[in-house]
Design a protein around this motif. Structure first.
Motif, PDB file in Angstrom:
ATOM      1  N   GLU A  49       0.837  -1.256  -0.011  1.00 54.88           N
ATOM      2  CA  GLU A  49       0.043  -0.180   0.142  1.00 54.88           C
ATOM      3  C   GLU A  49       0.874   1.066  -0.107  1.00 54.88           C
ATOM      4  O   GLU A  49       2.054   1.235   0.617  1.00 54.88           O
ATOM      5  N   TYR A  50       0.462   2.324  -0.796  1.00 57.39           N
ATOM      6  CA  TYR A  50       1.307   3.489  -0.800  1.00 57.39           C
ATOM      7  C   TYR A  50       0.436   4.656  -0.736  1.00 57.39           C
ATOM      8  O   TYR A  50      -0.836   4.579  -1.081  1.00 57.39           O
ATOM      9  N   ASN A  51       1.037   5.917  -0.365  1.00 57.07           N
ATOM     10  CA  ASN A  51       0.099   7.075  -0.151  1.00 57.07           C
ATOM     11  C   ASN A  51       1.106   8.220  -0.625  1.00 57.07           C
ATOM     12  O   ASN A  51       2.199   8.410   0.006  1.00 57.07           O
ATOM     13  N   ILE A  52       1.021   8.918  -1.606  1.00 54.79           N
ATOM     14  CA  ILE A  52       1.720  10.010  -2.179  1.00 54.79           C
ATOM     15  C   ILE A  52       1.691  11.130  -1.378  1.00 54.79           C
ATOM     16  O   ILE A  52       0.485  11.941  -1.454  1.00 54.79           O
ATOM     17  N   ILE A  53       2.635  11.571  -0.297  1.00 55.35           N
ATOM     18  CA  ILE A  53       2.716  12.543   0.926  1.00 55.35           C
ATOM     19  C   ILE A  53       2.683  13.991   0.207  1.00 55.35           C
ATOM     20  O   ILE A  53       2.056  14.864   0.514  1.00 55.35           O
ATOM     21  N   ASP A  54       3.483  13.943  -0.800  1.00 52.37           N
ATOM     22  CA  ASP A  54       3.782  15.272  -1.369  1.00 52.37           C
ATOM     23  C   ASP A  54       4.434  14.996  -2.896  1.00 52.37           C
ATOM     24  O   ASP A  54       5.307  14.175  -3.210  1.00 52.37           O
ATOM     25  N   ARG A  55       3.882  15.896  -3.751  1.00 48.01           N
ATOM     26  CA  ARG A  55       4.487  15.794  -5.145  1.00 48.01           C
ATOM     27  C   ARG A  55       4.592  17.160  -5.704  1.00 48.01           C
ATOM     28  O   ARG A  55       3.601  18.136  -5.680  1.00 48.01           O
ATOM     29  N   GLN A  56       6.043  17.472  -6.166  1.00 54.81           N
ATOM     30  CA  GLN A  56       6.093  18.796  -6.763  1.00 54.81           C
ATOM     31  C   GLN A  56       6.435  18.732  -8.265  1.00 54.81           C
ATOM     32  O   GLN A  56       7.611  17.805  -8.397  1.00 54.81           O
ATOM     33  N   ASN A  57       5.518  19.215  -9.049  1.00 53.46           N
ATOM     34  CA  ASN A  57       5.469  19.077 -10.507  1.00 53.46           C
ATOM     35  C   ASN A  57       6.674  19.708 -11.124  1.00 53.46           C
ATOM     36  O   ASN A  57       7.026  21.034 -10.582  1.00 53.46           O
ATOM     37  N   GLY A  58       7.257  19.328 -12.310  1.00 56.22           N
ATOM     38  CA  GLY A  58       8.164  20.070 -12.859  1.00 56.22           C
ATOM     39  C   GLY A  58       7.543  21.438 -13.462  1.00 56.22           C
ATOM     40  O   GLY A  58       6.197  21.066 -14.017  1.00 56.22           O
ATOM     41  N   ASP A  59       8.430  22.132 -14.007  1.00 53.73           N
ATOM     42  CA  ASP A  59       8.095  23.360 -14.815  1.00 53.73           C
ATOM     43  C   ASP A  59       7.524  23.016 -16.137  1.00 53.73           C
ATOM     44  O   ASP A  59       6.282  23.813 -16.589  1.00 53.73           O
ATOM     45  N   GLU A  60       8.125  22.259 -16.692  1.00 56.04           N
ATOM     46  CA  GLU A  60       7.868  22.015 -18.126  1.00 56.04           C
ATOM     47  C   GLU A  60       7.292  20.530 -18.344  1.00 56.04           C
ATOM     48  O   GLU A  60       6.319  20.091 -18.920  1.00 56.04           O
ATOM     49  N   ALA A  61       7.598  19.555 -17.506  1.00 58.30           N
ATOM     50  CA  ALA A  61       7.259  17.986 -17.607  1.00 58.30           C
ATOM     51  C   ALA A  61       7.949  17.208 -16.139  1.00 58.30           C
ATOM     52  O   ALA A  61       8.788  18.013 -15.488  1.00 58.30           O
ATOM     53  N   GLY A  62       7.142  16.130 -16.078  1.00 56.36           N
ATOM     54  CA  GLY A  62       7.966  15.378 -14.922  1.00 56.36           C
ATOM     55  C   GLY A  62       7.784  15.967 -13.745  1.00 56.36           C
ATOM     56  O   GLY A  62       6.725  16.807 -13.349  1.00 56.36           O
ATOM     57  N   ILE A  63       8.380  15.793 -12.504  1.00 57.07           N
ATOM     58  CA  ILE A  63       8.263  15.939 -11.144  1.00 57.07           C
ATOM     59  C   ILE A  63       9.568  16.676 -10.728  1.00 57.07           C
ATOM     60  O   ILE A  63      10.662  16.098 -11.078  1.00 57.07           O
ATOM     61  N   LYS A  64       9.585  17.609  -9.871  1.00 60.27           N
ATOM     62  CA  LYS A  64      10.740  18.061  -9.128  1.00 60.27           C
ATOM     63  C   LYS A  64      11.026  17.244  -7.727  1.00 60.27           C
ATOM     64  O   LYS A  64      12.202  17.102  -7.524  1.00 60.27           O
ATOM     65  N   SER A  65      10.119  16.706  -7.127  1.00 58.88           N
ATOM     66  CA  SER A  65      10.330  15.742  -6.196  1.00 58.88           C
ATOM     67  C   SER A  65       8.983  15.024  -5.801  1.00 58.88           C
ATOM     68  O   SER A  65       7.958  15.563  -6.259  1.00 58.88           O
ATOM     69  N   VAL A  66       9.076  13.896  -5.071  1.00 61.17           N
ATOM     70  CA  VAL A  66       8.053  13.285  -4.659  1.00 61.17           C
ATOM     71  C   VAL A  66       8.061  12.419  -3.366  1.00 61.17           C
ATOM     72  O   VAL A  66       9.381  11.847  -3.307  1.00 61.17           O
ATOM     73  N   LEU A  67       7.428  12.344  -2.433  1.00 64.12           N
ATOM     74  CA  LEU A  67       7.644  11.802  -1.099  1.00 64.12           C
ATOM     75  C   LEU A  67       6.261  10.701  -1.092  1.00 64.12           C
ATOM     76  O   LEU A  67       5.176  11.052  -1.095  1.00 64.12           O
ATOM     77  N   ILE A  68       6.813   9.215  -0.951  1.00 65.88           N
ATOM     78  CA  ILE A  68       5.553   8.401  -0.849  1.00 65.88           C
ATOM     79  C   ILE A  68       5.954   7.458   0.580  1.00 65.88           C
ATOM     80  O   ILE A  68       6.974   7.125   0.781  1.00 65.88           O
ATOM     81  N   TYR A  69       4.743   7.131   1.075  1.00 61.43           N
ATOM     82  CA  TYR A  69       4.480   6.244   2.288  1.00 61.43           C
ATOM     83  C   TYR A  69       4.321   5.169   1.777  1.00 61.43           C
ATOM     84  O   TYR A  69       3.165   4.961   1.345  1.00 61.43           O
ATOM     85  N   VAL A  70       5.295   4.028   2.037  1.00 61.39           N
ATOM     86  CA  VAL A  70       4.712   2.698   1.598  1.00 61.39           C
ATOM     87  C   VAL A  70       4.670   1.710   2.691  1.00 61.39           C
ATOM     88  O   VAL A  70       5.590   1.915   3.689  1.00 61.39           O
ATOM     89  N   THR A  71       3.572   0.650   2.955  1.00 58.60           N
ATOM     90  CA  THR A  71       3.311   0.031   3.830  1.00 58.60           C
ATOM     91  C   THR A  71       3.354  -1.447   3.225  1.00 58.60           C
ATOM     92  O   THR A  71       2.877  -1.563   2.307  1.00 58.60           O
TER      93      THR A  71
END
Length: 281
Positions: free
Chosen positions: A78-100
């Protein structure tokens, strides 16, 4: 011999299936015996950060996010995306996932490090080959974080409007929380909950986990590194994903490799995890 004499094709097929199941169970049991480190049975936080490569690396980070979430689904984590920062043009700048899940940190600690991608860039009009990097960090969820005391004077709390999905309540109120621990420089951002207080609670728990991780590292020299390498560039990678001019995904540490990068990027990373655990043993 008896099967040949009986000429019973159904019985033969049944035995073949049973043998394959037995082999698979033995293999899984063998891997399970390798998950014997102190925190292997803990839940964990997985982070992905793009490195050198600009928009290309942000896109690569989003590809890794997809790869891991597909692996979680296949493995029953099971997982929950705690924080996601999208990139300016595409993709992501960062992501934090809680995994159980069962032994989830034990499996995912094999992914800590820099992941290198080589491909024809979809963001280059000339169609040139591009090398990109992204770092994966995995921190176990500790049981002893209640022992961690954080002084109010040691943190800075910023609140802002959430940019992620989550409904009107998330996106129109200052519910996102960023906590900066001044002495260590650790920054934790959480924006997945509608409530600012809930996001702050989650962020404080993550911060305590990170601070406890530092304590563990300091007082136990046998635990090498529970977090990834900050040097996100050429020569620091743990795994290479080459899509052009040939197809090859190879783990630098174990030497395990496959030419089927499609399956790997679709979450089929268990063979890499197994190979890593075996060489660590």
């Amino acid at each position: 011999m008896l099967i040949k004499e009986e000429n019973d094709e159904d019985l033969y097929n049944s035995i073949v299936i049973d043998l394959e199941d037995l082999k698979s169970n033995i293999k899984n049991l063998e891997v399970a015996t390798l998950l014997d480190q102190e925190f292997d049975n803990n839940n964990c936080y997985l982070e992905i950060h793009p490195g050198a490569g600009g928009v290309e690396s942000c896109d690569w980070a989003s590809m890794l996010l997809r790869m891991y979430t597909m692996f979680f689904d296949k493995f029953g984590f099971e997982y929950n995306i705690i924080d996601r920062q999208n990139g300016d043009e595409a993709g992501i700048k960062s992501v934090l996932i809680y995994v159980t899940g069962d032994h989830v940190y034990g499996y995912l600690r094999s992914e800590i490090g820099v992941h290198r991608l080589v491909r024809i860039s979809p963001f280059n009009a000339a169609g040139k080959r591009q090398t990109s990097f992204a770092a994966v960090n995995v921190t176990p969820e500790f049981d002893q974080i209640s022992d961690i005391v954080i002084n109010d004077s040691d943190i800075r709390v910023d609140v802002y409007r959430s940019s992620g999905n989550g409904g009107q309540g998330v996106n129109t109120t200052d519910s996102a929380v960023r906590i900066t621990h001044i002495p260590s420089g650790i920054v934790v951002t959480v924006q997945n909950e509608r409530s600012q207080l809930k996001n702050k609670e989650i962020a404080m728990n993550i911060l305590k986990n990170k601070l406890y991780e530092i304590e563990v590292k300091t007082r136990n020299d046998e635990i090498n590194s529970l977090k990834g390498n900050d040097n996100i560039n050429f020569g620091s990678q743990i795994r290479n994903y080459v899509l052009e001019p040939y197809s090859l995904v190879k783990d630098v540490r174990s030497g395990y490799e496959t030419s089927n990068y499609h399956n790997v990027l679709d979450g089929d990373i268990y063979p890499f995890i197994e190979a890593y655990l075996k060489i660590k043993r």
